[in-house]
Design a protein around this motif. Structure first.
Motif, PDB file in Angstrom:
ATOM      1  N   PHE A  83      57.146   6.409 -41.251  1.00 11.50           N
ATOM      2  CA  PHE A  83      56.987   5.208 -42.062  1.00 11.50           C
ATOM      3  C   PHE A  83      55.889   4.312 -41.503  1.00 11.50           C
ATOM      4  O   PHE A  83      55.094   3.746 -42.233  1.00 11.50           O
ATOM      5  N   ALA A  84      55.861   4.191 -40.182  1.00 15.40           N
ATOM      6  CA  ALA A  84      54.924   3.264 -39.544  1.00 15.40           C
ATOM      7  C   ALA A  84      53.475   3.714 -39.643  1.00 15.40           C
ATOM      8  O   ALA A  84      52.579   2.875 -39.664  1.00 15.40           O
ATOM      9  N   ALA A  85      53.217   5.024 -39.695  1.00 16.52           N
ATOM     10  CA  ALA A  85      51.830   5.450 -39.532  1.00 16.52           C
ATOM     11  C   ALA A  85      51.311   6.492 -40.521  1.00 16.52           C
ATOM     12  O   ALA A  85      50.096   6.635 -40.646  1.00 16.52           O
ATOM     13  N   LEU A  86      52.165   7.203 -41.210  1.00 15.99           N
ATOM     14  CA  LEU A  86      51.701   8.371 -41.975  1.00 15.99           C
ATOM     15  C   LEU A  86      50.618   8.042 -43.002  1.00 15.99           C
ATOM     16  O   LEU A  86      49.552   8.661 -43.015  1.00 15.99           O
ATOM     17  N   TYR A  87      50.851   7.070 -43.852  1.00 16.25           N
ATOM     18  CA  TYR A  87      49.890   6.811 -44.932  1.00 16.25           C
ATOM     19  C   TYR A  87      48.584   6.242 -44.406  1.00 16.25           C
ATOM     20  O   TYR A  87      47.510   6.571 -44.903  1.00 16.25           O
ATOM     21  N   GLY A  88      48.660   5.409 -43.394  1.00 11.74           N
ATOM     22  CA  GLY A  88      47.435   4.903 -42.787  1.00 11.74           C
ATOM     23  C   GLY A  88      46.625   6.010 -42.138  1.00 11.74           C
ATOM     24  O   GLY A  88      45.405   6.087 -42.287  1.00 11.74           O
ATOM     25  N   VAL A  89      47.322   6.897 -41.438  1.00  8.92           N
ATOM     26  CA  VAL A  89      46.635   8.009 -40.769  1.00  8.92           C
ATOM     27  C   VAL A  89      45.964   8.923 -41.793  1.00  8.92           C
ATOM     28  O   VAL A  89      44.809   9.319 -41.633  1.00  8.92           O
ATOM     29  N   VAL A  90      46.678   9.243 -42.857  1.00  5.44           N
ATOM     30  CA  VAL A  90      46.129  10.158 -43.863  1.00  5.44           C
ATOM     31  C   VAL A  90      44.985   9.509 -44.641  1.00  5.44           C
ATOM     32  O   VAL A  90      43.955  10.139 -44.890  1.00  5.44           O
ATOM     33  N   MET A  91      45.124   8.237 -44.995  1.00  7.81           N
ATOM     34  CA  MET A  91      44.117   7.581 -45.827  1.00  7.81           C
ATOM     35  C   MET A  91      42.905   7.098 -45.034  1.00  7.81           C
ATOM     36  O   MET A  91      41.779   7.274 -45.473  1.00  7.81           O
ATOM     37  N   VAL A  92      43.126   6.481 -43.888  1.00  8.10           N
ATOM     38  CA  VAL A  92      42.025   5.876 -43.141  1.00  8.10           C
ATOM     39  C   VAL A  92      41.383   6.890 -42.201  1.00  8.10           C
ATOM     40  O   VAL A  92      40.167   7.070 -42.195  1.00  8.10           O
ATOM     41  N   GLU A  93      42.211   7.546 -41.405  1.00  3.36           N
ATOM     42  CA  GLU A  93      41.682   8.436 -40.380  1.00  3.36           C
ATOM     43  C   GLU A  93      41.511   9.879 -40.853  1.00  3.36           C
ATOM     44  O   GLU A  93      40.824  10.656 -40.210  1.00  3.36           O
ATOM     45  N   ARG A  94      42.183  10.204 -41.953  1.00  2.00           N
ATOM     46  CA  ARG A  94      42.140  11.565 -42.498  1.00  2.00           C
ATOM     47  C   ARG A  94      42.579  12.599 -41.473  1.00  2.00           C
ATOM     48  O   ARG A  94      41.968  13.648 -41.312  1.00  2.00           O
ATOM     49  N   LYS A  95      43.671  12.263 -40.783  1.00  2.19           N
ATOM     50  CA  LYS A  95      44.244  13.160 -39.785  1.00  2.19           C
ATOM     51  C   LYS A  95      45.659  13.507 -40.189  1.00  2.19           C
ATOM     52  O   LYS A  95      46.147  13.059 -41.215  1.00  2.19           O
ATOM     53  N   GLY A  96      46.332  14.293 -39.360  1.00  4.90           N
ATOM     54  CA  GLY A  96      47.668  14.771 -39.680  1.00  4.90           C
ATOM     55  C   GLY A  96      48.780  14.078 -38.910  1.00  4.90           C
ATOM     56  O   GLY A  96      48.575  13.067 -38.242  1.00  4.90           O
ATOM     57  N   ILE A  97      49.948  14.675 -38.991  1.00  7.96           N
ATOM     58  CA  ILE A  97      51.163  14.099 -38.451  1.00  7.96           C
ATOM     59  C   ILE A  97      51.087  13.854 -36.948  1.00  7.96           C
ATOM     60  O   ILE A  97      51.625  12.867 -36.453  1.00  7.96           O
ATOM     61  N   GLY A  98      50.419  14.702 -36.209  1.00 13.45           N
ATOM     62  CA  GLY A  98      50.324  14.517 -34.760  1.00 13.45           C
ATOM     63  C   GLY A  98      49.775  13.148 -34.380  1.00 13.45           C
ATOM     64  O   GLY A  98      50.203  12.535 -33.402  1.00 13.45           O
ATOM     65  N   ARG A  99      48.851  12.648 -35.152  1.00 12.08           N
ATOM     66  CA  ARG A  99      48.265  11.337 -34.896  1.00 12.08           C
ATOM     67  C   ARG A  99      49.295  10.221 -35.074  1.00 12.08           C
ATOM     68  O   ARG A  99      49.250   9.202 -34.378  1.00 12.08           O
ATOM     69  N   CYS A 100      50.253  10.405 -35.966  1.00 17.41           N
ATOM     70  CA  CYS A 100      51.312   9.408 -36.166  1.00 17.41           C
ATOM     71  C   CYS A 100      52.096   9.208 -34.874  1.00 17.41           C
ATOM     72  O   CYS A 100      52.372   8.078 -34.464  1.00 17.41           O
ATOM     73  N   PHE A 101      52.466  10.316 -34.233  1.00 17.91           N
ATOM     74  CA  PHE A 101      53.211  10.226 -32.978  1.00 17.91           C
ATOM     75  C   PHE A 101      52.391   9.511 -31.908  1.00 17.91           C
ATOM     76  O   PHE A 101      52.908   8.683 -31.163  1.00 17.91           O
ATOM     77  N   GLU A 102      51.125   9.855 -31.846  1.00 17.88           N
ATOM     78  CA  GLU A 102      50.221   9.249 -30.866  1.00 17.88           C
ATOM     79  C   GLU A 102      50.168   7.729 -31.036  1.00 17.88           C
ATOM     80  O   GLU A 102      50.220   6.980 -30.058  1.00 17.88           O
ATOM     81  N   LEU A 103      50.063   7.271 -32.264  1.00 15.25           N
ATOM     82  CA  LEU A 103      49.989   5.829 -32.527  1.00 15.25           C
ATOM     83  C   LEU A 103      51.303   5.114 -32.219  1.00 15.25           C
ATOM     84  O   LEU A 103      51.309   4.059 -31.586  1.00 15.25           O
ATOM     85  N   VAL A 104      52.408   5.685 -32.677  1.00 16.93           N
ATOM     86  CA  VAL A 104      53.694   4.993 -32.569  1.00 16.93           C
ATOM     87  C   VAL A 104      54.226   5.004 -31.136  1.00 16.93           C
ATOM     88  O   VAL A 104      54.838   4.030 -30.701  1.00 16.93           O
ATOM     89  N   HIS A 105      53.976   6.051 -30.388  1.00 11.37           N
ATOM     90  CA  HIS A 105      54.521   6.131 -29.026  1.00 11.37           C
ATOM     91  C   HIS A 105      54.091   4.961 -28.149  1.00 11.37           C
ATOM     92  O   HIS A 105      54.861   4.500 -27.310  1.00 11.37           O
ATOM     93  N   GLN A 106      52.902   4.477 -28.322  1.00 10.44           N
ATOM     94  CA  GLN A 106      52.416   3.385 -27.478  1.00 10.44           C
ATOM     95  C   GLN A 106      53.156   2.073 -27.731  1.00 10.44           C
ATOM     96  O   GLN A 106      53.157   1.182 -26.885  1.00 10.44           O
ATOM     97  N   ARG A 107      53.776   1.928 -28.897  1.00 10.96           N
ATOM     98  CA  ARG A 107      54.506   0.689 -29.234  1.00 10.96           C
ATOM     99  C   ARG A 107      55.823   1.031 -29.914  1.00 10.96           C
ATOM    100  O   ARG A 107      56.242   0.385 -30.875  1.00 10.96           O
ATOM    101  N   PHE A 108      56.503   2.026 -29.398  1.00 12.99           N
ATOM    102  CA  PHE A 108      57.674   2.561 -30.089  1.00 12.99           C
ATOM    103  C   PHE A 108      58.759   1.510 -30.307  1.00 12.99           C
ATOM    104  O   PHE A 108      59.226   1.318 -31.431  1.00 12.99           O
ATOM    105  N   TRP A 109      59.202   0.824 -29.266  1.00 12.12           N
ATOM    106  CA  TRP A 109      60.330  -0.090 -29.422  1.00 12.12           C
ATOM    107  C   TRP A 109      59.986  -1.295 -30.281  1.00 12.12           C
ATOM    108  O   TRP A 109      60.821  -1.788 -31.039  1.00 12.12           O
ATOM    109  N   ARG A 110      58.775  -1.769 -30.198  1.00 11.29           N
ATOM    110  CA  ARG A 110      58.362  -2.865 -31.089  1.00 11.29           C
ATOM    111  C   ARG A 110      58.362  -2.392 -32.540  1.00 11.29           C
ATOM    112  O   ARG A 110      58.735  -3.126 -33.450  1.00 11.29           O
ATOM    113  N   THR A 111      57.921  -1.155 -32.731  1.00 12.38           N
ATOM    114  CA  THR A 111      57.905  -0.597 -34.086  1.00 12.38           C
ATOM    115  C   THR A 111      59.325  -0.408 -34.599  1.00 12.38           C
ATOM    116  O   THR A 111      59.613  -0.704 -35.762  1.00 12.38           O
ATOM    117  N   VAL A 112      60.234   0.047 -33.745  1.00 13.35           N
ATOM    118  CA  VAL A 112      61.644   0.196 -34.129  1.00 13.35           C
ATOM    119  C   VAL A 112      62.210  -1.164 -34.536  1.00 13.35           C
ATOM    120  O   VAL A 112      62.904  -1.276 -35.551  1.00 13.35           O
TER     121      VAL A 112
END
Length: 195
Positions: A83-112
């Motif tokens: 939810f936090a990263a998929l659409y932004g990653v696909v639309m802006v960065e044109r990357k896949g699901i792996g990038r979502c994990f990379e982005l969210v892990h750095q701020r996981f608890w704040r994102t939760v």
């Protein structure tokens, strides 16, 4: 025959959701950068990305569903990440699901935390909508019920789409200190050129 109608309905809904989410990413980022976009421009940008949005969305649902089947915690974890990263990653960065994990892990608890607040809001709003729809004469089989249902859920969908874009932008901003909306808009411009 009924199964085919349901399957077609699900595909149409998934495509409509992908278009709406992709358009939300584009419009919110462009608007934040002071570059409003015309409807034709939005459609021109989003249309080529719809197959990727549908594919990645289906994969994210499959993975989250498998997480729910295994245990509750993996489903929550995957739901937050996607939810936090998929659409932004696909639309802006044109990357896949792996990038979502990379982005969210750095701020996981704040994102939760942000997702929990959003969940409380969405559940509260949904309960109010259900109570309002409960007084509609004729119930769910009527056109009035269907119309009111779609009308009342539209604001919630807009809030959820905006929250997803803002969360993605915040994650990117944390990753690249000083990242501005204009830089994300520039990335969208570059992505539009690539198509």
């Amino acid at each position: 025959m009924a199964d085919a109608v349901i399957a077609v309905g699900l595909v149409v809904n998934l495509a409509a959701m992908a278009v709406a989410q992709g358009a939300s990413v584009y419009v919110v980022i462009r608007d934040a950068a002071g570059r409003p976009a015309a409807a034709g421009e939005v459609a021109h940008f989003v249309a080529p990305r719809v197959p990727a949005l549908i594919g990645w969305t289906m994969l994210s649902w499959l993975l989250t569903g498998m997480g729910a089947f295994l245990l509750f915690v993996p489903a929550v974890y995957l739901g937050v990440v996607f939810f936090a990263a998929l659409y932004g990653v696909v639309m802006v960065e044109r990357k896949g699901i792996g990038r979502c994990f990379e982005l969210v892990h750095q701020r996981f608890w704040r994102t939760v935390g942000r997702m929990l607040l959003l969940l409380v809001f969405a559940l509260t709003y949904t309960v109010v909508v259900i109570m309002v729809l409960g007084v509609v004469p004729g119930g769910p089989e009527t056109v009035v019920f269907s119309f009111l249902n779609q009308l009342l859920l539209a604001p919630l969908m807009m809030v959820l789409a905006a929250a997803a874009v803002v969360t993605y932008a915040e994650l990117r901003g944390h990753e690249h200190r000083g990242l501005r909306a204009t830089q994300l808009a520039d990335e969208l411009e570059a992505a539009r050129q690539i198509r």
